[in-house]
Structures are given as structure tokens and as C-alpha cells.
Design a protein around this motif. Structure first.
Motif, PDB file in Angstrom:
ATOM      1  N   GLU A 119      -4.112  15.430  -3.164  1.00 54.88           N
ATOM      2  CA  GLU A 119      -4.810  16.606  -3.673  1.00 54.88           C
ATOM      3  C   GLU A 119      -4.974  16.479  -5.187  1.00 54.88           C
ATOM      4  O   GLU A 119      -5.412  15.453  -5.656  1.00 54.88           O
ATOM      5  CB  GLU A 119      -4.039  17.861  -3.277  1.00 54.88           C
ATOM      6  N   THR A 120      -4.629  17.478  -5.932  1.00 57.71           N
ATOM      7  CA  THR A 120      -4.794  17.457  -7.381  1.00 57.71           C
ATOM      8  C   THR A 120      -3.728  16.596  -8.050  1.00 57.71           C
ATOM      9  O   THR A 120      -2.661  16.366  -7.494  1.00 57.71           O
ATOM     10  CB  THR A 120      -4.696  18.874  -7.953  1.00 57.71           C
ATOM     11  N   ALA A 121      -4.026  16.116  -9.248  1.00 59.11           N
ATOM     12  CA  ALA A 121      -3.085  15.290 -10.003  1.00 59.11           C
ATOM     13  C   ALA A 121      -2.843  15.898 -11.377  1.00 59.11           C
ATOM     14  O   ALA A 121      -3.790  16.222 -12.084  1.00 59.11           O
ATOM     15  CB  ALA A 121      -3.626  13.871 -10.150  1.00 59.11           C
ATOM     16  N   GLY A 122      -1.572  16.039 -11.735  1.00 57.72           N
ATOM     17  CA  GLY A 122      -1.203  16.559 -13.048  1.00 57.72           C
ATOM     18  C   GLY A 122      -1.049  15.450 -14.069  1.00 57.72           C
ATOM     19  O   GLY A 122      -1.090  14.258 -13.749  1.00 57.72           O
ATOM     20  N   VAL A 182       0.864  -1.173   0.000  1.00 59.53           N
ATOM     21  CA  VAL A 182       0.000   0.000   0.000  1.00 59.53           C
ATOM     22  C   VAL A 182       0.903   1.226   0.000  1.00 59.53           C
ATOM     23  O   VAL A 182       1.770   1.369   0.864  1.00 59.53           O
ATOM     24  CB  VAL A 182      -0.935   0.022   1.229  1.00 59.53           C
ATOM     25  N   LEU A 183       0.705   2.076  -0.984  1.00 58.17           N
ATOM     26  CA  LEU A 183       1.453   3.324  -1.088  1.00 58.17           C
ATOM     27  C   LEU A 183       0.503   4.470  -0.760  1.00 58.17           C
ATOM     28  O   LEU A 183      -0.438   4.734  -1.501  1.00 58.17           O
ATOM     29  CB  LEU A 183       2.016   3.509  -2.497  1.00 58.17           C
ATOM     30  N   GLY A 184       0.722   5.097   0.379  1.00 60.51           N
ATOM     31  CA  GLY A 184      -0.091   6.237   0.787  1.00 60.51           C
ATOM     32  C   GLY A 184       0.506   7.510   0.226  1.00 60.51           C
ATOM     33  O   GLY A 184       1.661   7.826   0.504  1.00 60.51           O
ATOM     34  N   LEU A 185      -0.248   8.211  -0.585  1.00 55.69           N
ATOM     35  CA  LEU A 185       0.230   9.432  -1.235  1.00 55.69           C
ATOM     36  C   LEU A 185      -0.462  10.631  -0.616  1.00 55.69           C
ATOM     37  O   LEU A 185      -1.680  10.649  -0.496  1.00 55.69           O
ATOM     38  CB  LEU A 185      -0.041   9.376  -2.733  1.00 55.69           C
ATOM     39  N   GLN A 186       0.345  11.618  -0.221  1.00 60.11           N
ATOM     40  CA  GLN A 186      -0.203  12.814   0.411  1.00 60.11           C
ATOM     41  C   GLN A 186       0.276  14.054  -0.320  1.00 60.11           C
ATOM     42  O   GLN A 186       1.416  14.113  -0.768  1.00 60.11           O
ATOM     43  CB  GLN A 186       0.267  12.902   1.866  1.00 60.11           C
ATOM     44  N   GLY A 187      -0.607  15.030  -0.442  1.00 60.49           N
ATOM     45  CA  GLY A 187      -0.223  16.308  -1.023  1.00 60.49           C
ATOM     46  C   GLY A 187      -0.511  16.409  -2.504  1.00 60.49           C
ATOM     47  O   GLY A 187      -1.309  15.663  -3.061  1.00 60.49           O
ATOM     48  N   ARG A 188       0.198  17.357  -3.161  1.00 60.97           N
ATOM     49  CA  ARG A 188       0.005  17.612  -4.592  1.00 60.97           C
ATOM     50  C   ARG A 188       0.686  16.527  -5.415  1.00 60.97           C
ATOM     51  O   ARG A 188       1.826  16.186  -5.180  1.00 60.97           O
ATOM     52  CB  ARG A 188       0.602  18.967  -4.967  1.00 60.97           C
ATOM     53  N   LEU A 189      -0.014  16.031  -6.395  1.00 60.61           N
ATOM     54  CA  LEU A 189       0.494  14.986  -7.268  1.00 60.61           C
ATOM     55  C   LEU A 189       0.927  15.624  -8.586  1.00 60.61           C
ATOM     56  O   LEU A 189       0.295  15.466  -9.610  1.00 60.61           O
ATOM     57  CB  LEU A 189      -0.582  13.913  -7.472  1.00 60.61           C
ATOM     58  N   ASP A 190       2.049  16.333  -8.529  1.00 60.80           N
ATOM     59  CA  ASP A 190       2.547  17.087  -9.679  1.00 60.80           C
ATOM     60  C   ASP A 190       3.688  16.335 -10.364  1.00 60.80           C
ATOM     61  O   ASP A 190       3.920  15.154 -10.094  1.00 60.80           O
ATOM     62  CB  ASP A 190       2.987  18.477  -9.241  1.00 60.80           C
ATOM     63  N   SER A 191       4.419  17.011 -11.245  1.00 58.09           N
ATOM     64  CA  SER A 191       5.488  16.346 -12.003  1.00 58.09           C
ATOM     65  C   SER A 191       6.623  15.881 -11.104  1.00 58.09           C
ATOM     66  O   SER A 191       7.223  14.830 -11.349  1.00 58.09           O
ATOM     67  CB  SER A 191       6.015  17.249 -13.109  1.00 58.09           C
ATOM     68  N   GLN A 192       6.925  16.617 -10.044  1.00 57.07           N
ATOM     69  CA  GLN A 192       7.957  16.180  -9.101  1.00 57.07           C
ATOM     70  C   GLN A 192       7.506  14.900  -8.392  1.00 57.07           C
ATOM     71  O   GLN A 192       8.278  13.960  -8.240  1.00 57.07           O
ATOM     72  CB  GLN A 192       8.251  17.271  -8.091  1.00 57.07           C
ATOM     73  N   ALA A 193       6.251  14.868  -7.979  1.00 57.25           N
ATOM     74  CA  ALA A 193       5.694  13.681  -7.337  1.00 57.25           C
ATOM     75  C   ALA A 193       5.680  12.508  -8.311  1.00 57.25           C
ATOM     76  O   ALA A 193       5.921  11.359  -7.917  1.00 57.25           O
ATOM     77  CB  ALA A 193       4.275  13.971  -6.843  1.00 57.25           C
ATOM     78  N   ALA A 194       5.409  12.797  -9.572  1.00 60.44           N
ATOM     79  CA  ALA A 194       5.375  11.746 -10.592  1.00 60.44           C
ATOM     80  C   ALA A 194       6.730  11.067 -10.706  1.00 60.44           C
ATOM     81  O   ALA A 194       6.810   9.841 -10.785  1.00 60.44           O
ATOM     82  CB  ALA A 194       4.954  12.325 -11.939  1.00 60.44           C
ATOM     83  N   ALA A 195       7.808  11.848 -10.706  1.00 59.49           N
ATOM     84  CA  ALA A 195       9.157  11.269 -10.809  1.00 59.49           C
ATOM     85  C   ALA A 195       9.467  10.392  -9.609  1.00 59.49           C
ATOM     86  O   ALA A 195      10.026   9.291  -9.747  1.00 59.49           O
ATOM     87  CB  ALA A 195      10.186  12.388 -10.938  1.00 59.49           C
TER      88      ALA A 195
END
Length: 110
Positions: free
Chosen positions: A51-54, A13-26
Motif C-alpha cells: 500500500e502506501t510507503a512512508g 524475492v521479497l514480497g511486501l504486503q500492507g502498509r509500508l510505514d516506520s514499523q515495516a521499515a525496521a
């Protein structure tokens, strides 16, 4: 974005928090690549606190789902909020990426 990782039986299980932007994508792309290379192909993305996803992030999710399926596993998005569901729908990915209402339900569905 922060990634919280938890082993739950055969699943990760991968818990993701915050903005899902290009930095998060990498960051997620590297994490998914490592897990899949290790044979961990049953994955649940806990998006409850996301939050939001790019676009870059959506590409990583799609790629991860394909790689997981090719390895005989599954990637499920658990608990995406209304805004994230709308983003998936607008990108035409709602049908392509499996979602679940919460982590526990997703674990049963694996």
C-alpha cells in the motif's frame, strides 16, 4: 506489513504486503541487512500487494539499493502501484530506484 521471502536462483524475492510505514521499515531493514551480510545481493521487492510507503521505508529501500550495488548486486522494485510510483516520484527517488512492471521481468533484468 508481512514479508514473504522466496529464493529464485541467485535472487531473493521479497514480497511486501500492507502498509509500508516506520514499523515495516525496521523489519525490512533487519531482513535486508541479514541477506546482504549473507552475500545475497540480488534482490527483488515485490510491491504488487503493498500500500502506501512512508519516508522511513523509502530510506530503507534507498539504503538497500546502495548496499546491494556496492556488493555487485542490484535491488529492483517490482510491480509498484500508481500511488507508490507517485510517492517515489514526489520523493525524487523514481530515477534512483530501479523499477520493473512485475517480478518475472525484474528477475530477467538482474
Amino acid at each position: 506489513m508481512a514479508i514473504r521471502m522466496e529464493n529464485r536462483g541467485r535472487a531473493v524475492v521479497l514480497g511486501l504486503q500492507g502498509r509500508l510505514d516506520s514499523q515495516a521499515a525496521a523489519e525490512l531493514e533487519a531482513t535486508l541487512g541479514r541477506l546482504l551480510d549473507e552475500g545475497r545481493n540480488h534482490l527483488v521487492m515485490d510491491l504488487t500487494d503493498a500500500e502506501t510507503a512512508g519516508g522511513a521505508f523509502l530510506r530503507v529501500l534507498t539504503s538497500g539499493a546502495v548496499r546491494s550495488a556496492e556488493a555487485g548486486g542490484k535491488l529492483i522494485l517490482a510491480g509498484p502501484g500508481e500511488a507508490l510510483r507517485e510517492t517515489l516520484n514526489l520523493a525524487g527517488l523514481e530515477a534512483a530506484l530501479e523499477t520493473s512492471r512485475d517480478v518475472e521481468t525484474a528477475l530477467v533484468e538482474l
